[in-house]
Design a protein around this motif. Structure first.
Motif, short mmCIF file in Angstrom:
data_model
loop_
_atom_site.label_atom_id
_atom_site.label_comp_id
_atom_site.label_asym_id
_atom_site.label_seq_id
_atom_site.Cartn_x
_atom_site.Cartn_y
_atom_site.Cartn_z
N LEU A 110 21.29 30.19 81.33
CA LEU A 110 21.68 30.00 79.94
C LEU A 110 23.11 29.51 79.81
CD1 LEU A 110 21.22 30.59 76.83
CD2 LEU A 110 22.09 32.88 77.31
N VAL A 162 28.68 31.98 78.75
CA VAL A 162 28.97 32.02 77.32
C VAL A 162 30.30 31.32 77.06
CG1 VAL A 162 29.35 33.50 75.31
CG2 VAL A 162 27.70 34.18 77.07
N ALA A 189 28.47 37.69 71.83
CA ALA A 189 27.61 37.09 72.85
C ALA A 189 27.99 37.59 74.24
CB ALA A 189 27.71 35.57 72.79
N VAL A 239 17.97 38.06 74.20
CA VAL A 239 18.19 37.32 75.44
C VAL A 239 17.43 37.92 76.62
CG1 VAL A 239 20.47 36.54 74.71
CG2 VAL A 239 20.29 38.59 76.11
N ALA A 299 23.90 33.74 82.83
CA ALA A 299 24.31 33.24 81.52
C ALA A 299 25.79 32.88 81.55
CB ALA A 299 24.05 34.28 80.45
N CYS A 337 22.19 26.74 74.06
CA CYS A 337 21.91 27.36 72.78
C CYS A 337 23.14 27.35 71.90
CB CYS A 337 21.45 28.81 73.00
SG CYS A 337 21.04 29.70 71.51
N ARG A 338 23.03 26.70 70.75
CA ARG A 338 24.13 26.73 69.80
C ARG A 338 23.95 27.90 68.85
NH1 ARG A 338 25.95 20.54 68.45
NH2 ARG A 338 26.12 19.90 70.60
N TRP A 388 25.53 29.06 76.70
CA TRP A 388 25.49 29.51 75.31
C TRP A 388 26.79 29.16 74.60
CZ3 TRP A 388 23.39 35.07 74.07
CH2 TRP A 388 23.15 35.16 72.69
N GLN A 389 26.74 28.22 73.69
CA GLN A 389 27.89 27.90 72.85
C GLN A 389 27.75 28.68 71.56
OE1 GLN A 389 29.90 23.90 72.23
NE2 GLN A 389 28.67 24.05 70.38
N THR A 390 28.69 29.58 71.31
CA THR A 390 28.53 30.54 70.23
C THR A 390 29.34 30.21 68.98
OG1 THR A 390 30.37 31.90 71.01
CG2 THR A 390 28.18 32.37 71.92
#
Length: 204
Positions: free
Chosen positions: A52, A78, A64, A42, A76, A25-26, A54-56
């Motif tokens: 997950l 992150v 995040a 989430v 997840a 997820c961007r 997750w690139q924030t």
């Protein structure tokens, strides 16, 4: 890989439902308030057992991390930025991303089932055009930014639970990819230069 951790961290305990299930997820929203809404969303992913990645982006990394901690989302990972996107793509079954040109090009080549959330403030709304071009060919799922809080999680879970749908998206996405694009563009530039009689300038 030091950045993403060992591969076994992305394997569901017991191999349930989908092995190495990952949701890449961007960034999904442009304001901190909207971002927090996405972070709170989430929980359905956590409860379903989806892993997950997750690139924030830098500005939202701390938020995040807090959302993952607050929801006890132990599967997840992150990251502010992922330098080895090839490795992230390799373990992803579903990708959620914006719809910029580079991202769309990468997804076409990797053939990953994707949910695209166009950035509505992009110049001339070009990301929506990019996403719609894929969605109209059955190559991606388009979710409007304004609908993401209500619909995105459900779309992710729908694809996670439907291997046939993911396969259809992957096949359609792959049909749009052009793996030799750089060589084709270079050849066309040379052809145009020769037809215009300007090759001497390039050789000078």
């Amino acid at each position: 890989n030091e950045e993403l951790g060992p591969l076994q961290n992305f394997i569901l305990p017991g191999g349930s439902r989908l092995v190495a299930q990952a949701h890449l997820c961007r960034s999904l929203a442009r304001s901190a308030e909207r971002r927090c809404q996405h972070l709170n969303a989430v929980e359905p992913l956590r409860d379903s057992g989806v892993q997950l990645i997750w690139q924030t982006g830098g500005p939202y990394h701390a938020q995040a991390l807090e959302a993952v901690r607050r929801t006890a989302y132990t599967h997840a990972r992150v990251q502010a930025f992922i330098s080895r996107m090839d490795l992230a793509y390799a373990v992803a079954d579903v990708v959620v991303a914006r719809a910029g040109a580079i991202t769309v090009s990468e997804l076409c080549l990797t053939r990953l089932p994707s949910i695209l959330v166009p950035l509505p403030t992009a110049a001339e709304d070009h990301q929506t055009s990019n996403a719609r071009a894929l969605a109209d060919q059955g190559a991606a799922v388009l979710v409007r930014d304004a609908d993401a809080v209500d619909k995105l999680g459900a779309e992710v879970l729908r694809l996670v639970a439907d291997p046939a749908a993911r396969q259809r998206l992957s096949a359609a996405m792959g049909a749009l990819g052009k793996g030799n694009a750089a060589a084709a563009i270079a050849a066309e530039v040379v052809r145009l230069a020769r037809s215009a009689g300007t090759t001497d300038k390039f050789n000078a």
